[in-house]
Write a protein that holds these residues in place. Structure first.
Motif, mmCIF file in Angstrom:
data_model
loop_
_atom_site.group_PDB
_atom_site.id
_atom_site.type_symbol
_atom_site.label_atom_id
_atom_site.label_comp_id
_atom_site.label_asym_id
_atom_site.label_seq_id
_atom_site.Cartn_x
_atom_site.Cartn_y
_atom_site.Cartn_z
ATOM 1 N N ALA A 424 -0.144 -9.312 -4.272
ATOM 2 C CA ALA A 424 -0.021 -9.020 -5.658
ATOM 3 C C ALA A 424 1.635 -7.618 -5.920
ATOM 4 C CB ALA A 424 -0.973 -8.114 -6.584
ATOM 5 N N TYR A 425 2.239 -7.825 -6.275
ATOM 6 C CA TYR A 425 3.356 -7.520 -5.775
ATOM 7 C C TYR A 425 4.368 -6.157 -6.935
ATOM 8 C CZ TYR A 425 3.676 -10.742 -1.741
ATOM 9 O OH TYR A 425 3.893 -11.833 -0.827
ATOM 10 N N ALA A 434 2.187 2.582 -9.437
ATOM 11 C CA ALA A 434 1.782 1.888 -8.083
ATOM 12 C C ALA A 434 1.045 2.542 -8.056
ATOM 13 C CB ALA A 434 3.023 2.872 -7.226
ATOM 14 N N HIS A 435 0.018 3.856 -7.778
ATOM 15 C CA HIS A 435 -1.709 3.412 -7.761
ATOM 16 C C HIS A 435 -2.090 2.639 -8.362
ATOM 17 C CE1 HIS A 435 -1.371 5.389 -3.610
ATOM 18 N NE2 HIS A 435 0.083 6.650 -4.339
ATOM 19 N N ARG A 436 -1.227 3.702 -10.426
ATOM 20 C CA ARG A 436 -2.641 2.715 -10.455
ATOM 21 C C ARG A 436 -2.926 0.576 -10.478
ATOM 22 N NH1 ARG A 436 -0.008 5.510 -14.405
ATOM 23 N NH2 ARG A 436 1.308 3.963 -15.042
ATOM 24 N N LEU A 437 -1.206 0.572 -10.475
ATOM 25 C CA LEU A 437 -1.665 -1.058 -10.313
ATOM 26 C C LEU A 437 -2.200 -1.838 -9.050
ATOM 27 C CD1 LEU A 437 0.703 -0.891 -12.840
ATOM 28 C CD2 LEU A 437 1.606 -2.585 -12.204
ATOM 29 N N ALA A 438 -2.287 -0.641 -8.157
ATOM 30 C CA ALA A 438 -2.741 -0.854 -7.104
ATOM 31 C C ALA A 438 -3.985 -1.778 -7.151
ATOM 32 C CB ALA A 438 -2.916 -0.383 -5.892
ATOM 33 N N ARG A 439 -5.078 -0.284 -8.199
ATOM 34 C CA ARG A 439 -6.148 -0.657 -8.230
ATOM 35 C C ARG A 439 -6.503 -2.208 -9.233
ATOM 36 N NH1 ARG A 439 -5.196 5.191 -8.358
ATOM 37 N NH2 ARG A 439 -5.827 4.916 -10.094
ATOM 38 N N ALA A 443 -6.272 -8.595 -6.589
ATOM 39 C CA ALA A 443 -5.320 -9.518 -5.416
ATOM 40 C C ALA A 443 -6.564 -8.765 -4.291
ATOM 41 C CB ALA A 443 -4.715 -9.491 -5.746
ATOM 42 N N GLY A 444 -6.325 -9.737 -2.833
ATOM 43 C CA GLY A 444 -7.496 -9.302 -1.864
ATOM 44 C C GLY A 444 -6.153 -8.237 -1.040
ATOM 45 N N MET A 445 -4.398 -8.202 -1.613
ATOM 46 C CA MET A 445 -3.094 -7.320 -1.086
ATOM 47 C C MET A 445 -2.323 -7.321 -2.086
ATOM 48 S SD MET A 445 -0.907 -9.660 2.107
ATOM 49 C CE MET A 445 0.092 -10.699 0.466
ATOM 50 N N VAL A 446 -2.233 -6.003 -2.142
ATOM 51 C CA VAL A 446 -1.168 -5.796 -3.233
ATOM 52 C C VAL A 446 0.078 -5.090 -2.607
ATOM 53 C CG1 VAL A 446 -0.544 -3.997 -5.695
ATOM 54 C CG2 VAL A 446 -2.796 -5.362 -4.957
ATOM 55 N N ILE A 447 1.108 -5.262 -3.130
ATOM 56 C CA ILE A 447 2.040 -4.647 -1.965
ATOM 57 C C ILE A 447 3.307 -4.030 -2.998
ATOM 58 C CG2 ILE A 447 4.697 -5.270 -0.856
ATOM 59 C CD1 ILE A 447 1.700 -6.938 0.772
ATOM 60 N N ILE A 448 3.573 -2.515 -2.770
ATOM 61 C CA ILE A 448 4.454 -1.802 -2.979
ATOM 62 C C ILE A 448 5.711 -1.960 -2.573
ATOM 63 C CG2 ILE A 448 4.858 -0.196 -4.537
ATOM 64 C CD1 ILE A 448 2.493 -0.997 -5.707
ATOM 65 N N ASN A 449 6.873 -2.400 -3.952
ATOM 66 C CA ASN A 449 7.998 -2.113 -2.730
ATOM 67 C C ASN A 449 8.787 -2.991 -1.911
ATOM 68 O OD1 ASN A 449 9.023 -0.546 -5.322
ATOM 69 N ND2 ASN A 449 8.360 1.384 -4.701
ATOM 70 N N GLY A 450 8.409 -4.008 -1.362
ATOM 71 C CA GLY A 450 7.721 -4.489 -0.048
ATOM 72 C C GLY A 450 7.851 -6.223 -0.318
ATOM 73 N N GLY A 461 -7.124 -11.823 2.582
ATOM 74 C CA GLY A 461 -8.099 -12.580 1.657
ATOM 75 C C GLY A 461 -7.642 -12.389 0.782
ATOM 76 N N GLY A 462 -8.378 -13.456 -0.003
ATOM 77 C CA GLY A 462 -8.464 -13.300 -1.323
ATOM 78 C C GLY A 462 -9.523 -12.748 -2.814
ATOM 79 N N TYR A 463 -9.168 -12.428 -3.812
ATOM 80 C CA TYR A 463 -10.230 -12.731 -4.531
ATOM 81 C C TYR A 463 -10.220 -14.147 -5.500
ATOM 82 C CZ TYR A 463 -10.117 -7.287 -4.628
ATOM 83 O OH TYR A 463 -10.560 -5.788 -4.244
ATOM 84 N N LYS A 464 -11.427 -13.954 -5.984
ATOM 85 C CA LYS A 464 -11.965 -15.210 -6.724
ATOM 86 C C LYS A 464 -11.645 -16.547 -5.864
ATOM 87 C CE LYS A 464 -8.984 -13.065 -9.897
ATOM 88 N NZ LYS A 464 -8.295 -13.178 -11.426
#
Ligand code: NAD
Length: 491
Positions: A424-425, A434-439, A443-450, A461-464
């Motif tokens: 998720a980006y 940014a921190h709120r959405l990261a939580r 998704a197994g990986m959250v990317i902020i601004n990049g 790796g993945g969720y679900k």
């Protein structure tokens, strides 16, 4: 033909003639037939790849089983030194591997340095060889300790979109942990994995520690079913993953599954819109021509900035350098096969006729001097309907879906309303958000601004239904270790 093109042709001819690596012998067994491999950029037939089946897998697993005790007994510094030599060779041979990758699956040499990437993983896990530690359990009636041990033989089923990368991600931690490996790259892009194996032998990897059988479903099924294989690490689609789980059930075999995604990319009005739009197109359309599991293919743009972002997206798509993947000026190449090209064009056609969104750019096969290759134009749909097939399922092609949203709760709910959960980006200038959405994002990986860091030290790796298990970091090596508890009574 340039020198580099002719040496790539020679490499493909050599790898095709050699066939599978079983023990320390190359063997062109084709018990499951042969696959006509075409250059994705030109459509030219370039190899008849041997398809291994049950017979080749049987011999490869026997070789890996026989090599196990010797590999485990090797002094740790020698195990690490071999992996470090392999990393050096991967880096030294990277230019050739990049050209090979371009012919293997159509990835441009400017977009991927497969040898450098794989080497980073091999070197990282070489560092783990002498750092896998056990544990002492506090007790008052004896000595109770935990001994991490390898499974024995690992089956590694590698995808076509990054065959040399996939070898780095799976083979390096498996070997570092003391396992031996039978790897199965797919028939549609076998060359990167075979080249990795050649370099592993050159680095001094003992016979049978790494075996490579190229093939399709027959070889994959035989590998998963074989009772001598202790665990299978699989990368691929969720439909194939179900067949792998069913086959693994016969021997109650543990699995690590790295599957697909439909990763959400959320652009808030406070974001740097130029950067957000540039990355949305580079990652969501251009990179690997959209054939990447964790690429952001579902773009949510806030209503307040929707029109200006869409304008930038269309301009970015027009500016993408699409062309011959062996040419350093191309950023986006063809898709992997003619069948993939037809399938992607079919998805675009259905989305258009069903009104899933408004076609903003692209949508067709490229012509001119690219007409013989499998080139799909950079394609963007705007105002895509949440819940439509286009917005829900992986296209695995250069097709970006753009959706509107108006508030944070709404977009989080829509982003999470997916069977997948790989990446998720988020683009925002608000650190709290940014921190709120990261939580909140599933998704197994959250990317902020990049863009993804893809460090070999980070878990991937993945969720679900994007899978389970992780590659990278301590999590990646733990996938290839089982824990033995030893209790010594008394004292
Ligand atoms: P796929 O599922 O068609 O094939 C994956 C592998 O499984 C291939 O090696 C194939 O030969 C083998 N296989 C096919 N049928 C089999 C069977 N019945 N039993 C055992 N093995 C079998 O996937 P693909 O088209 O090669 O790759 C694309 C998919 O992989 C996409 O969904 C993509 O998102 C996913 N992917 C995930 C990651 C990740 O790390 N999460 C990375 C790359 C690709």
């Amino acid at each position: 033909m340039s020198t580099s093109a002719s040496s790539t042709t020679d490499t493909i001819a050599r790898l095709t003639a050699q066939g599978h690596l079983i023990g320390d012998e190359w063997s062109p067994g084709d018990s499951a037939g042969r696959y006509a491999h075409h250059d994705p950029a030109t459509g030219r037939l370039q190899a008849e790849v041997a398809l291994g089946g049950a017979a080749e897998i049987d011999r490869a697993v026997a070789a890996a089983t026989a090599a196990g005790p010797g590999w485990r007994a090797l002094p740790l510094e020698e195990r690490a030194a071999i992996l470090n030599r392999l990393a050096d060779l991967l880096v030294a041979n990277d230019p050739g591997s990049a050209l090979l990758n371009a012919r293997d699956n159509g990835t441009p040499i400017s977009a991927m340095r497969p040898g450098v990437y794989a080497a980073a993983w091999v070197r990282y896990y070489a560092g783990w060889v002498d750092k896998v530690e056990g544990h002492v359990v506090p007790t008052s009636n004896g000595l109770d300790y935990v001994l991490p041990e390898p499974y024995g033989v690992i089956g590694a089923i590698v995808p076509w979109n990054g065959p040399m990368m996939g070898m780095g991600q799976k083979v390096a931690p498996a070997l570092a942990a003391g396992n031996t490996v039978v790897a199965k790259p797919p028939e549609i892009a076998p060359f990167g994995a075979l080249r990795f194996a050649e370099l592993a032998l050159e680095a001094g990897l003992p016979s049978g520690v790494l075996n490579v059988v190229t093939g399709g479903a027959d070889a994959g099924q035989a590998l998963v079913r074989d009772p001598r294989v202790g665990k299978v690490s699989f990368t691929g689609g969720h439909v194939t993953a179900r067949a792998v789980m069913v086959a693994a059930a016969e021997t109650l075999k543990p699995l690590a599954l790295e599957l697909g995604g439909k990763s959400a990319n959320i652009v808030f009005p406070d974001a740097d819109l130029d950067t957000a739009a540039m990355l949305a197109v580079l990652l969501g359309v251009g990179l690997l021509s959209g054939q990447g599991c964790a690429l952001p293919t579902r773009l949510f743009v806030h209503d307040d900035v929707y029109d200006e972002v869409v304008e930038r997206l269309v301009a970015q798509a027009a500016a993408l350098a699409v062309g011959d993947p062996s040419d350093a000026t191309s950023f986006m190449g063809p898709v992997v096969t003619d069948a993939a090209c037809q399938r992607i064009l079919g998805v675009i056609g259905r989305a258009t006729s069903e009104g899933s969104g408004r076609l903003l750019t692209g949508g067709d096969r490229l012509g001119g001097n690219l007409a013989d290759g499998y080139f799909v134009a950079p394609t963007i749909f705007g105002d895509v309907v949440h819940g439509s097939d286009l917005a829900t399922n992986e296209v695995f092609g250069p097709v970006l879906s753009v959706l509107r949203f108006t508030d944070e709760d709404e977009v989080v709910a829509k982003a999470n309303d997916s069977n997948f959960g790989l990446g998720a980006y988020v683009h925002t200038a608000d650190v709290g958000r940014a921190h709120r959405l990261a939580r909140r994002l599933e998704a197994g990986m959250v990317i902020i601004n990049g863009m993804p860091g893809m460090s070999p030290g980070a878990p991937f790796g993945g969720y679900k239904q994007s899978g389970f298990g992780r590659e990278g970091g301590r999590w990646g090596i733990e996938e290839f270790l089982q824990q033995k508890n030893v209790f010594i009574a008394g004292s």
